[in-house]
Structure formats: C-alpha cells, structure tokens
Design a protein around this motif. Sequence first.
Motif, PDB file in Angstrom:
ATOM      1  N   MET A   1       0.843  -1.202   0.000  1.00 26.64           N
ATOM      2  CA  MET A   1       0.000   0.000   0.000  1.00 26.64           C
ATOM      3  C   MET A   1       0.877   1.251   0.000  1.00 26.64           C
ATOM      4  O   MET A   1       1.900   1.294   0.668  1.00 26.64           O
ATOM      5  N   THR A   2       0.484   2.250  -0.761  1.00 25.45           N
ATOM      6  CA  THR A   2       1.251   3.504  -0.814  1.00 25.45           C
ATOM      7  C   THR A   2       0.638   4.533   0.122  1.00 25.45           C
ATOM      8  O   THR A   2      -0.547   4.824   0.020  1.00 25.45           O
ATOM      9  N   THR A   3       1.448   5.074   1.057  1.00 20.61           N
ATOM     10  CA  THR A   3       0.935   6.169   1.892  1.00 20.61           C
ATOM     11  C   THR A   3       1.202   7.472   1.167  1.00 20.61           C
ATOM     12  O   THR A   3       2.224   7.634   0.505  1.00 20.61           O
ATOM     13  N   VAL A   4       0.272   8.374   1.261  1.00 21.33           N
ATOM     14  CA  VAL A   4       0.412   9.659   0.572  1.00 21.33           C
ATOM     15  C   VAL A   4       0.604  10.756   1.619  1.00 21.33           C
ATOM     16  O   VAL A   4      -0.229  10.932   2.496  1.00 21.33           O
ATOM     17  N   SER A   5       1.738  11.473   1.512  1.00 20.55           N
ATOM     18  CA  SER A   5       1.963  12.575   2.460  1.00 20.55           C
ATOM     19  C   SER A   5       1.215  13.804   1.959  1.00 20.55           C
ATOM     20  O   SER A   5       1.276  14.123   0.776  1.00 20.55           O
ATOM     21  N   THR A   6       0.460  14.423   2.820  1.00 20.36           N
ATOM     22  CA  THR A   6      -0.354  15.560   2.380  1.00 20.36           C
ATOM     23  C   THR A   6      -0.030  16.802   3.184  1.00 20.36           C
ATOM     24  O   THR A   6       0.086  16.746   4.398  1.00 20.36           O
ATOM     25  N   LEU A   7       0.134  17.882   2.475  1.00 15.20           N
ATOM     26  CA  LEU A   7       0.278  19.185   3.132  1.00 15.20           C
ATOM     27  C   LEU A   7      -0.698  20.132   2.449  1.00 15.20           C
ATOM     28  O   LEU A   7      -0.933  20.022   1.252  1.00 15.20           O
ATOM     29  N   PRO A   8      -1.277  21.072   3.210  1.00 13.68           N
ATOM     30  CA  PRO A   8      -2.203  22.002   2.563  1.00 13.68           C
ATOM     31  C   PRO A   8      -1.471  22.962   1.630  1.00 13.68           C
ATOM     32  O   PRO A   8      -0.283  23.215   1.806  1.00 13.68           O
ATOM     33  N   GLU A   9      -2.191  23.465   0.623  1.00 19.56           N
ATOM     34  CA  GLU A   9      -1.592  24.455  -0.286  1.00 19.56           C
ATOM     35  C   GLU A   9      -1.836  25.875   0.186  1.00 19.56           C
ATOM     36  O   GLU A   9      -1.036  26.766  -0.067  1.00 19.56           O
ATOM     37  N   VAL A  10      -2.968  26.082   0.838  1.00 14.17           N
ATOM     38  CA  VAL A  10      -3.307  27.384   1.412  1.00 14.17           C
ATOM     39  C   VAL A  10      -3.846  27.122   2.814  1.00 14.17           C
ATOM     40  O   VAL A  10      -4.610  26.185   3.001  1.00 14.17           O
ATOM     41  N   VAL A  11      -3.442  27.945   3.769  1.00 15.01           N
ATOM     42  CA  VAL A  11      -4.027  27.823   5.111  1.00 15.01           C
ATOM     43  C   VAL A  11      -4.578  29.187   5.509  1.00 15.01           C
ATOM     44  O   VAL A  11      -3.905  30.213   5.326  1.00 15.01           O
ATOM     45  N   THR A  12      -5.796  29.187   6.042  1.00 15.21           N
ATOM     46  CA  THR A  12      -6.405  30.428   6.523  1.00 15.21           C
ATOM     47  C   THR A  12      -6.704  30.302   8.016  1.00 15.21           C
ATOM     48  O   THR A  12      -7.299  29.315   8.444  1.00 15.21           O
ATOM     49  N   VAL A  13      -6.242  31.285   8.778  1.00  9.99           N
ATOM     50  CA  VAL A  13      -6.443  31.297  10.234  1.00  9.99           C
ATOM     51  C   VAL A  13      -7.022  32.653  10.614  1.00  9.99           C
ATOM     52  O   VAL A  13      -6.603  33.682  10.072  1.00  9.99           O
ATOM     53  N   ARG A  14      -7.986  32.641  11.543  1.00  2.23           N
ATOM     54  CA  ARG A  14      -8.516  33.923  12.040  1.00  2.23           C
ATOM     55  C   ARG A  14      -8.076  34.122  13.477  1.00  2.23           C
ATOM     56  O   ARG A  14      -7.975  33.153  14.251  1.00  2.23           O
ATOM     57  N   ALA A  15      -7.787  35.371  13.822  1.00  2.00           N
ATOM     58  CA  ALA A  15      -7.348  35.665  15.194  1.00  2.00           C
ATOM     59  C   ALA A  15      -8.041  36.943  15.674  1.00  2.00           C
ATOM     60  O   ALA A  15      -8.314  37.852  14.879  1.00  2.00           O
ATOM     61  N   PRO A  16      -8.333  36.991  16.979  1.00  2.00           N
ATOM     62  CA  PRO A  16      -9.154  38.092  17.508  1.00  2.00           C
ATOM     63  C   PRO A  16      -8.352  39.312  17.967  1.00  2.00           C
ATOM     64  O   PRO A  16      -7.165  39.207  18.309  1.00  2.00           O
ATOM     65  N   ALA A  17      -9.041  40.449  18.054  1.00  2.00           N
ATOM     66  CA  ALA A  17      -8.513  41.644  18.717  1.00  2.00           C
ATOM     67  C   ALA A  17      -8.628  41.465  20.228  1.00  2.00           C
ATOM     68  O   ALA A  17      -9.271  40.528  20.711  1.00  2.00           O
ATOM     69  N   LYS A  18      -8.022  42.371  20.965  1.00  2.00           N
ATOM     70  CA  LYS A  18      -8.118  42.294  22.439  1.00  2.00           C
ATOM     71  C   LYS A  18      -8.437  43.657  23.019  1.00  2.00           C
ATOM     72  O   LYS A  18      -8.202  44.704  22.392  1.00  2.00           O
ATOM     73  N   VAL A  19      -8.966  43.601  24.252  1.00  2.00           N
ATOM     74  CA  VAL A  19      -9.038  44.819  25.054  1.00  2.00           C
ATOM     75  C   VAL A  19      -8.384  44.480  26.390  1.00  2.00           C
ATOM     76  O   VAL A  19      -8.497  43.350  26.870  1.00  2.00           O
ATOM     77  N   ASN A  20      -7.631  45.433  26.941  1.00  2.00           N
ATOM     78  CA  ASN A  20      -7.074  45.235  28.283  1.00  2.00           C
ATOM     79  C   ASN A  20      -8.103  45.749  29.275  1.00  2.00           C
ATOM     80  O   ASN A  20      -8.368  46.950  29.328  1.00  2.00           O
ATOM     81  N   LEU A  21      -8.697  44.839  30.052  1.00  2.00           N
ATOM     82  CA  LEU A  21      -9.706  45.261  31.037  1.00  2.00           C
ATOM     83  C   LEU A  21      -9.048  46.105  32.117  1.00  2.00           C
ATOM     84  O   LEU A  21      -9.634  47.051  32.637  1.00  2.00           O
ATOM     85  N   GLU A  22      -7.846  45.712  32.484  1.00  2.00           N
ATOM     86  CA  GLU A  22      -7.045  46.512  33.402  1.00  2.00           C
ATOM     87  C   GLU A  22      -5.602  46.409  32.925  1.00  2.00           C
ATOM     88  O   GLU A  22      -5.150  45.335  32.520  1.00  2.00           O
ATOM     89  N   LEU A  23      -4.907  47.523  32.937  1.00  2.00           N
ATOM     90  CA  LEU A  23      -3.506  47.542  32.499  1.00  2.00           C
ATOM     91  C   LEU A  23      -2.713  48.344  33.520  1.00  2.00           C
ATOM     92  O   LEU A  23      -2.869  49.572  33.597  1.00  2.00           O
ATOM     93  N   ARG A  24      -1.952  47.649  34.343  1.00  2.00           N
ATOM     94  CA  ARG A  24      -1.135  48.310  35.363  1.00  2.00           C
ATOM     95  C   ARG A  24       0.320  48.231  34.940  1.00  2.00           C
ATOM     96  O   ARG A  24       0.814  47.160  34.558  1.00  2.00           O
ATOM     97  N   VAL A  25       0.991  49.366  34.997  1.00  2.00           N
ATOM     98  CA  VAL A  25       2.346  49.485  34.457  1.00  2.00           C
ATOM     99  C   VAL A  25       3.325  49.759  35.588  1.00  2.00           C
ATOM    100  O   VAL A  25       3.177  50.737  36.325  1.00  2.00           O
TER     101      VAL A  25
END
Length: 320
Positions: A1-25
């Motif tokens: 049996m032949t195994t086939v190695s697969t990699l995607p050609e395009v990858v799309t990822v979504r990532a969120p914005a943030k808010v700092n509820l409290e920011l102490r410096v």
Amino acid sequence: MTTVSTLPEVVTVRAPAKVNLELRVGPRRRDGYHDLATVFQAVSLHDEVSVWRSDDWQVLAAGPYAELVPTAGENIAVRAARLIAARGEVDEALTIRIDKDIPVAGGMAGGSADAAATLLACDLLWGLDLDRDELGELAAELGSDVPFPLQGGNLMGSGRGERLTPVLARGSFDWVFAVSGTGLSTPEVYAEADRLRQQWRSGPPPAPRVSARLMAALRSGDAEALGAALGNDLQEAAFALRPELRDLCEAGIDFGALGAIVSGSGPTVAFLTASHEAALDLSVSLSAAALCRDIRRARGPVPGAQVVAAPRTPRSPGPG
Ligand code: C5P
C-alpha cells in the motif's frame, strides 16, 4: 500500500482583537520594557490571514483598513513567518493575505493578531507540528501582545505582557469601540506615562497588580461591576498626547456606557455596555456626536486563533 503525504496548499487562520480590562504598568526596566499586570479579553473583531507558497515574500491586504496595512518589508506577519521558517528550517517564500477587520494601530493588537495567525498558519502549511508552548515562545519573540491572541478568552498577562495565566471569569460582555484618529506610537505613550509619573511621585512606581475589584467583577460576570473596575495606567499619557480622547470617554459615559477605557496604548476607546441593545444605542449616539472616525461593536470573550481552512492535497507518495 502507498501512503500519501499531504500538506495544505493554502491555510487560513482567524485571530481576535483584544481589550485590556485593566492595564497596570510598573517601573521601566533596563531592557526598555515595563513590567505589566494586565487582564486581556479577546473580542469578536477578527483578522483572517491566509498563507501560500510563492516566489517572493508578498503581503496582500483586504478589508476596511487595508490601505493602512504595512507592506511586506515591515509587516509583523512576515516577521512571524520568517521566524517560524527559521525554527522549522524551511526555506520558502510566502504570499500572506490579510483580511483586515481589526482597526489598524488602535491599541487593539491587530498586528499581534496577524502575527499569531501567521504562526499557526505556517505551522500547518509546513507541517511543523509545533506545540502550543513552542508557538507561544515564538510569539513572545515577536511582541509582548502576540502570545495572547493564540489563546484568547480572558487571561492575565505579566512580565512584558507575554506571560499568560488563566483567570476565573464568567459571562459575556458587549463592547463598543470608538476608533479615534490614526495610531499613537506605543513607545511614545509609555515614555509619556514615565514622564507624568516622575512629575507626580518621588519614588519609582510600585510593582503592578491587577485589582481585587476587577477579578471579583470577572468572577461574577457582572457588567456593571466590570465597567466600574476598568483601569489603564497608560490612559493619562494617551490623554496628554491626544486631549480629545478624554472628551470621547466622557461622552460615552454620558450616553450610558457602564465604563470607558483607552484600549491599550490607544487611540481606540473601549466602552462597556449593559446589553447588545445598549451597544447599538451607544453606537448611534457616538456616531451622531461625530467624535470618532469609526465605531465597531463586539462581544467578548471569544476563543483565540482558529484554523478556518486548510484544504489538503496529495503532495508526494511516501515510502510504501
Ligand atoms: O513588545 P512590543 O514590540 O509590542 O512593544 C512595543 C514597545 O512598547 C516597546 O518597544 C516598548 O517601548 C513599549 N512596551 C513597554 N513595556 C511593555 C510592552 C511594550 O515599554 N511591557
């Protein structure tokens, strides 16, 4: 049996914005950074990053803020891709397409979200299979705010903001973000905060701590209590550099917001509201008052970076 190695050609990822509820410096450190104690909340404004192999490095941008997205040479997404390429010993150039919905240079960590999304997308495209800690370490090299959008939710940030720990939280919150003018430079806002603190106090500032009040508000999921507990040590500096931000905060409170805060180093102002309907009403009032360039509504918390698409195609037959 032949195994086939697969990699995607395009990858799309979504990532969120943030808010700092409290920011102490805390005080300025020898390396120029400041120790922080912060609570991040990921909110439902997302950038989508797609990556695919190409002959040269290229950044394509789409969406309402596309014209403000830096080109390939200086884009943090390209730095992210090059960093993970070096880590995985990959020698390939990419086209990186950013569908930009997070306001640019607003203090909502849009660039950091793009960098986080790019790390995850490249990990899949190149089949590197780095674990969450390894991706987090690369993210921290790229910027203090980059590890957070990989994880999302509500998290406490310490160190430069890159060391993340869970917080107990419940409930979901309705935000209105008033995007005011163009970007404030983060280093300039920190420098102004240092200058103001030197004027106000003799000794160095104390070690930064998130308040018990904010933690209790998050545990209870009470929007009114959270609105009253929001706090940002960079806010006075942002007001000093952009006096109109103070007026914007006050206007939002007058229009019924439960709390108002400059988001990160600004200039976006985040308003917490009591409900989706209250957020709609506030948006209409702020829009009529013409105090800001753009108004966005969002809910938080939301999850961190997620794969949207990674179609797999056969690449090369493996050993059979
Ligand atoms: O880490 P990042 O590249 O996002 O930081 C941008 C700038 O913000 C730093 O060069 C520094 O001037 C300031 N900064 C800071 N303390 C932090 C995070 C950022 O002084 N904890």
